[in-house]
Design a protein around this motif. Structure first.
Motif, PDB file in Angstrom:
ATOM      1  N   ILE A  30       0.830  -1.208   0.000  1.00 34.45           N
ATOM      2  CA  ILE A  30       0.000   0.000   0.000  1.00 34.45           C
ATOM      3  C   ILE A  30       0.861   1.253   0.000  1.00 34.45           C
ATOM      4  N   ALA A  57      -7.664   1.342  -2.102  1.00 35.64           N
ATOM      5  CA  ALA A  57      -7.265   1.082  -0.712  1.00 35.64           C
ATOM      6  C   ALA A  57      -8.367   1.537   0.232  1.00 35.64           C
ATOM      7  N   SER A  58      -8.377   0.975   1.415  1.00 32.41           N
ATOM      8  CA  SER A  58      -9.326   1.449   2.424  1.00 32.41           C
ATOM      9  C   SER A  58      -8.796   2.762   2.992  1.00 32.41           C
ATOM     10  N   SER A  61      -6.504   2.326   5.994  1.00 30.23           N
ATOM     11  CA  SER A  61      -5.102   1.966   5.763  1.00 30.23           C
ATOM     12  C   SER A  61      -4.262   3.175   5.359  1.00 30.23           C
ATOM     13  N   ASN A  65      -0.009   4.825   6.685  1.00 28.73           N
ATOM     14  CA  ASN A  65       0.915   4.918   5.557  1.00 28.73           C
ATOM     15  C   ASN A  65       1.249   6.358   5.208  1.00 28.73           C
TER      16      ASN A  65
END
Length: 145
Positions: A30, A57-58, A61, A65
């Motif tokens: 990710i 992507a959620s 998340s 990141n």
């Protein structure tokens, strides 16, 4: 080329970046996808939600990141006056920073290797291995003290 074809090619490229970042730098996929997307997206500055939607992507998340990428100086975050949304963009010197960090790490290891010479004693093979490491590092960073 149709816009959908172009987008598909872009996402395939983003996935290649993700694989590279995982293999070469040990980053989560990710994280690599975020970096890849920020390199090619238009506009260059996007919200976490826009990035998440683009790379599939959620949003959950994204938080950790984005924190990682901003803390190491690869991505810059900012808000716009009158808005609550935070926007992200890749720093212009992001990859220069990566290279400098890697070189600094090699130089630091070169110094540690220098200390290992005290264990060499009469063991020529051990000393050769240490010197070999130092020579390889010196090719990247310059001579080791």
């Amino acid at each position: 080329m149709a816009p959908d074809d172009d987008r598909e090619r872009m996402l395939e490229w983003v996935e290649r970046v993700a694989m590279f970042c995982g293999d070469a730098w040990g980053l989560a996929p990710i994280t690599g996808r975020i970096l890849g997307w920020l390199l090619i997206c238009t506009p260059a500055e996007q919200s976490a939600g826009e990035i998440a939607d683009a790379i599939g992507a959620s949003r959950a998340s994204m938080t950790s990141n984005m924190r990682l990428l901003t803390s190491v100086g690869l991505v810059r975050r900012r808000t716009r006056q009158g808005e609550r949304t935070t926007y992200y963009r890749i720093e212009d010197d992001a990859f220069e920073k990566v290279v400098r960090q890697r070189l600094a790490a090699f130089a630091a290891f070169g110094e540690i290797a220098e200390e290992a010479l005290q264990f060499g004693g009469e063991d020529g093979e051990r000393t050769r291995r240490i010197r070999s490491a130092q020579q390889s590092i010196a090719l990247l960073t310059g001579p080791v003290a």
